[in-house]
Design a protein around this motif. Structure first.
Motif, PDB file in Angstrom:
ATOM      1  N   ASP A 262       7.672 -14.313   2.107  1.00  0.00           N
ATOM      2  CA  ASP A 262       8.761 -13.618   0.907  1.00  0.00           C
ATOM      3  C   ASP A 262       7.963 -13.340   0.072  1.00  0.00           C
ATOM      4  OD1 ASP A 262      10.759 -13.968   2.892  1.00  0.00           O
ATOM      5  OD2 ASP A 262      11.733 -15.748   1.747  1.00  0.00           O
ATOM      6  N   ALA A 263       7.082 -14.137  -0.612  1.00  0.00           N
ATOM      7  CA  ALA A 263       6.379 -13.701  -1.709  1.00  0.00           C
ATOM      8  C   ALA A 263       5.467 -12.423  -1.459  1.00  0.00           C
ATOM      9  CB  ALA A 263       5.379 -14.724  -2.143  1.00  0.00           C
ATOM     10  N   PHE A 264       4.903 -12.562  -0.164  1.00  0.00           N
ATOM     11  CA  PHE A 264       4.002 -11.321   0.125  1.00  0.00           C
ATOM     12  C   PHE A 264       4.828  -9.894   0.059  1.00  0.00           C
ATOM     13  CE2 PHE A 264       2.615  -8.250   3.715  1.00  0.00           C
ATOM     14  CZ  PHE A 264       1.308  -8.248   3.336  1.00  0.00           C
ATOM     15  N   ALA A 265       6.039 -10.043   0.767  1.00  0.00           N
ATOM     16  CA  ALA A 265       6.748  -8.833   0.901  1.00  0.00           C
ATOM     17  C   ALA A 265       7.127  -8.523  -0.448  1.00  0.00           C
ATOM     18  CB  ALA A 265       8.242  -9.253   1.906  1.00  0.00           C
ATOM     19  N   LYS A 266       7.711  -9.480  -1.324  1.00  0.00           N
ATOM     20  CA  LYS A 266       8.002  -8.787  -2.647  1.00  0.00           C
ATOM     21  C   LYS A 266       6.844  -8.170  -3.504  1.00  0.00           C
ATOM     22  CE  LYS A 266      10.230 -10.263  -6.937  1.00  0.00           C
ATOM     23  NZ  LYS A 266       9.305  -9.532  -7.681  1.00  0.00           N
ATOM     24  N   ALA A 267       5.627  -8.904  -3.189  1.00  0.00           N
ATOM     25  CA  ALA A 267       4.584  -8.172  -3.711  1.00  0.00           C
ATOM     26  C   ALA A 267       4.256  -6.901  -3.277  1.00  0.00           C
ATOM     27  CB  ALA A 267       3.207  -9.032  -3.657  1.00  0.00           C
ATOM     28  N   MET A 268       4.369  -6.814  -2.069  1.00  0.00           N
ATOM     29  CA  MET A 268       4.191  -5.349  -1.454  1.00  0.00           C
ATOM     30  C   MET A 268       5.276  -4.380  -1.780  1.00  0.00           C
ATOM     31  SD  MET A 268       1.891  -3.621   0.364  1.00  0.00           S
ATOM     32  CE  MET A 268       0.849  -4.817   1.466  1.00  0.00           C
ATOM     33  N   ASP A 269       6.449  -4.716  -1.678  1.00  0.00           N
ATOM     34  CA  ASP A 269       7.492  -3.894  -2.465  1.00  0.00           C
ATOM     35  C   ASP A 269       7.383  -3.362  -3.637  1.00  0.00           C
ATOM     36  OD1 ASP A 269       9.096  -4.299  -0.018  1.00  0.00           O
ATOM     37  OD2 ASP A 269      10.501  -5.786  -0.882  1.00  0.00           O
ATOM     38  N   ASP A 270       6.677  -4.114  -4.700  1.00  0.00           N
ATOM     39  CA  ASP A 270       6.623  -3.737  -6.052  1.00  0.00           C
ATOM     40  C   ASP A 270       5.199  -2.748  -5.869  1.00  0.00           C
ATOM     41  OD1 ASP A 270       8.539  -5.565  -6.948  1.00  0.00           O
ATOM     42  OD2 ASP A 270       7.234  -7.151  -7.474  1.00  0.00           O
ATOM     43  N   ARG A 271       4.657  -2.640  -5.231  1.00  0.00           N
ATOM     44  CA  ARG A 271       3.376  -1.948  -4.929  1.00  0.00           C
ATOM     45  C   ARG A 271       3.534  -0.736  -4.249  1.00  0.00           C
ATOM     46  NH1 ARG A 271      -0.848  -2.838  -8.854  1.00  0.00           N
ATOM     47  NH2 ARG A 271      -0.820  -5.074  -9.511  1.00  0.00           N
ATOM     48  N   MET A 272       4.470  -0.319  -3.772  1.00  0.00           N
ATOM     49  CA  MET A 272       4.661   0.667  -2.809  1.00  0.00           C
ATOM     50  C   MET A 272       4.746   2.019  -3.625  1.00  0.00           C
ATOM     51  SD  MET A 272       4.491  -0.398   0.577  1.00  0.00           S
ATOM     52  CE  MET A 272       5.330   0.957   1.428  1.00  0.00           C
ATOM     53  N   PHE A 273       4.245   2.860  -2.964  1.00  0.00           N
ATOM     54  CA  PHE A 273       4.333   4.282  -3.825  1.00  0.00           C
ATOM     55  C   PHE A 273       4.625   5.459  -2.616  1.00  0.00           C
ATOM     56  CE2 PHE A 273      -0.358   4.044  -3.079  1.00  0.00           C
ATOM     57  CZ  PHE A 273      -0.588   5.378  -2.590  1.00  0.00           C
ATOM     58  N   ASP A 274       4.873   6.644  -3.195  1.00  0.00           N
ATOM     59  CA  ASP A 274       5.602   7.627  -2.336  1.00  0.00           C
ATOM     60  C   ASP A 274       4.563   9.080  -2.151  1.00  0.00           C
ATOM     61  OD1 ASP A 274       7.970   6.144  -2.345  1.00  0.00           O
ATOM     62  OD2 ASP A 274       8.809   7.624  -3.859  1.00  0.00           O
ATOM     63  N   VAL A 275       4.455   9.455  -0.812  1.00  0.00           N
ATOM     64  CA  VAL A 275       3.848  10.321  -0.329  1.00  0.00           C
ATOM     65  C   VAL A 275       4.794  11.617   0.231  1.00  0.00           C
ATOM     66  CG1 VAL A 275       1.561  11.321   0.664  1.00  0.00           C
ATOM     67  CG2 VAL A 275       1.495   8.904  -0.281  1.00  0.00           C
ATOM     68  N   VAL A 276       4.685  12.823  -0.308  1.00  0.00           N
ATOM     69  CA  VAL A 276       5.389  13.678   0.265  1.00  0.00           C
ATOM     70  C   VAL A 276       4.564  14.650   0.986  1.00  0.00           C
ATOM     71  CG1 VAL A 276       7.047  15.613   0.040  1.00  0.00           C
ATOM     72  CG2 VAL A 276       7.019  13.705  -1.546  1.00  0.00           C
ATOM     73  N   LEU A 277       4.493  14.684   2.414  1.00  0.00           N
ATOM     74  CA  LEU A 277       3.717  15.484   3.335  1.00  0.00           C
ATOM     75  C   LEU A 277       4.452  16.943   3.261  1.00  0.00           C
ATOM     76  CD1 LEU A 277       2.954  13.096   5.999  1.00  0.00           C
ATOM     77  CD2 LEU A 277       1.379  13.604   4.115  1.00  0.00           C
ATOM     78  N   GLY A 278       3.614  18.139   2.976  1.00  0.00           N
ATOM     79  CA  GLY A 278       4.149  19.490   3.094  1.00  0.00           C
ATOM     80  C   GLY A 278       3.614  20.025   4.508  1.00  0.00           C
ATOM     81  N   ASP A 279       4.061  21.312   4.904  1.00  0.00           N
ATOM     82  CA  ASP A 279       3.632  21.961   5.928  1.00  0.00           C
ATOM     83  C   ASP A 279       2.327  22.044   6.060  1.00  0.00           C
ATOM     84  OD1 ASP A 279       6.459  22.100   5.983  1.00  0.00           O
ATOM     85  OD2 ASP A 279       6.235  24.594   5.741  1.00  0.00           O
ATOM     86  N   GLY A 280       1.729  21.658   7.206  1.00  0.00           N
ATOM     87  CA  GLY A 280       0.094  21.841   7.318  1.00  0.00           C
ATOM     88  C   GLY A 280      -0.626  20.650   6.777  1.00  0.00           C
ATOM     89  N   ASP A 281      -0.042  19.611   5.996  1.00  0.00           N
ATOM     90  CA  ASP A 281      -0.694  18.419   5.697  1.00  0.00           C
ATOM     91  C   ASP A 281      -0.866  17.455   6.998  1.00  0.00           C
ATOM     92  OD1 ASP A 281      -0.628  19.293   3.135  1.00  0.00           O
ATOM     93  OD2 ASP A 281       1.046  17.872   2.406  1.00  0.00           O
ATOM     94  N   PHE A 282      -2.230  16.863   6.647  1.00  0.00           N
ATOM     95  CA  PHE A 282      -2.527  15.740   7.681  1.00  0.00           C
ATOM     96  C   PHE A 282      -2.899  14.499   6.849  1.00  0.00           C
ATOM     97  CE2 PHE A 282      -3.388  19.690   9.817  1.00  0.00           C
ATOM     98  CZ  PHE A 282      -3.168  19.395  11.187  1.00  0.00           C
ATOM     99  N   ILE A 283      -2.208  13.288   7.383  1.00  0.00           N
ATOM    100  CA  ILE A 283      -2.492  12.217   6.506  1.00  0.00           C
ATOM    101  C   ILE A 283      -3.123  11.122   7.643  1.00  0.00           C
ATOM    102  CG2 ILE A 283      -0.102  11.385   6.982  1.00  0.00           C
ATOM    103  CD1 ILE A 283      -0.239   9.950   4.313  1.00  0.00           C
ATOM    104  N   VAL A 284      -4.120  10.369   7.106  1.00  0.00           N
ATOM    105  CA  VAL A 284      -4.657   9.345   7.922  1.00  0.00           C
ATOM    106  C   VAL A 284      -4.489   8.220   7.072  1.00  0.00           C
ATOM    107  CG1 VAL A 284      -6.795   8.682   9.042  1.00  0.00           C
ATOM    108  CG2 VAL A 284      -6.851  10.879   8.402  1.00  0.00           C
TER     109      VAL A 284
END
Length: 333
Positions: A262-284
């Motif tokens: 639970d502590a691990f999950a909360k710590a990760m929840d607090d550190r998540m951020f967003d990436v918006v992929l557009g047409d032609g983007d590749f993400i590794v």
């Protein structure tokens, strides 16, 4: 996140390469095509190869986005309503070929016999009826962050996604295990094999067309009795991660493990951020250093929906040989 923006010369060189070599390939999921993809990957622009190699070696961030490639929307046509409905021959063959070339710079693409009917290249798109499932084909539910195929010891080292379209800017979420600040007592527990991870639903029989055989029997056994594993492993000061909280359990009465998870999950929840992929983007995504998920969105189901291509990459294909029917079969069964 490290972003590599292709310049005009690099885009032109990539398009010219695809023009020159596409005719050499038959079906892209054959061993011959994968060998050719590995060969022609060395003809991609030098700086692109150098950056991807640096990423493979862990010298860059755990997430790499390559932007600037152009997708011909008229050529790829409407987003299918289901991954089984992908046009044949594929209208996005050029993007799939580029995906394989990029993947070949990282390692070897492989498939799961229990996922999308054993296809090597997956289509990630919203499917009517899956809106609230924990699947890549969901839309209205939050796709909880996870290590890709966390339940399996042969999970990929890297996950590679190519975006054909994302008209409403649906957000991919990512989080780094390196960024977490955890008490030493919690970290100690997370390094111990006290956590079970059940298979995610994409591997279950109900989400595959032909769901018979030993591979699905193994999945059912993993679902009934997952082997205890550690959430963190490797270097204690820069650990790797293996987690999928939505499908994780601890032994009955192990309150210490539950509290640590639970502590691990909360710590990760607090550190998540967003990436918006557009047409032609590749993400590794480095599947050992980074978790990922997706925020909810409203699917249209009218042929204009978000459409990604996905492949799994391993840096050591030999370790799965006992789980593949033949040397030249890339599907783990």
């Amino acid at each position: 996140m490290y972003k590599l923006e292709l310049n005009a010369d690099e885009v032109r060189d990539i398009e010219r390469l695809l023009d020159d070599v596409e005719g050499e390939f038959g079906a892209l999921d054959t061993e011959e095509s994968l060998k050719l993809a590995t060969l022609h990957a060395q003809e991609l622009p030098r700086d692109v190869r150098a950056r991807i190699n640096a990423f493979r070696l862990g010298e860059l961030d755990g997430v790499l986005v390559v932007s600037g490639y152009r997708v011909d929307q008229e050529r790829v046509g409407p987003t299918p309503g289901h991954w089984r409905e992908r046009p044949e021959p594929s209208t996005s063959r050029r993007e799939e070929l580029l995906l394989l070339m990029i993947g070949s710079l990282l390692g070897d693409p492989f498939a799961w016999g229990t996922q999308q009917d054993g296809r090597l290249i997956h289509d990630v798109l919203p499917i009517a009826g899956h809106e609230n499932e924990q699947l890549g084909s969901s839309s209205e539910a939050l796709l909880t962050w996870h290590t890709e195929d966390a339940f399996h010891p042969l999970r990929g080292d890297f996950l590679l996604l190519g975006c054909l379209r994302n008209p409403y800017g649906a957000q991919t979420t990512v989080g780094y295990v390196d960024a977490l600040e955890l008490p030493e007592s919690v970290r100690d527990v997370l390094f111990e094999p006290r956590f079970g991870i059940r298979p995610d639903e994409s591997h279950l029989a109900k989400n595959n067309s032909d769901a018979e055989g030993k591979a699905f029997e193994d999945i059912e056994e993993m679902d009934r009795a997952p082997e205890p594993i550690a959430v963190l492993f490797g270097d204690r000061n820069a650990p790797f991660v293996r987690a999928d909280p939505y499908f994780m359990d601890v032994a009955e009465g192990d309150d210490e493990a539950r509290s640590a998870l639970d502590a691990f999950a909360k710590a990760m929840d607090d550190r998540m951020f967003d990436v918006v992929l557009g047409d032609g983007d590749f993400i590794v995504i480095d599947n050992y250093r980074v978790v990922h998920g997706r925020k909810p969105f409203k699917a249209r189901h009218d042929g204009t929906d978000r459409w990604l291509k996905r492949i799994n990459i391993t840096v050591d294909l030999r370790k799965s040989r006992a789980s593949r029917p033949a040397r030249d079969d890339r599907a783990i069964r």
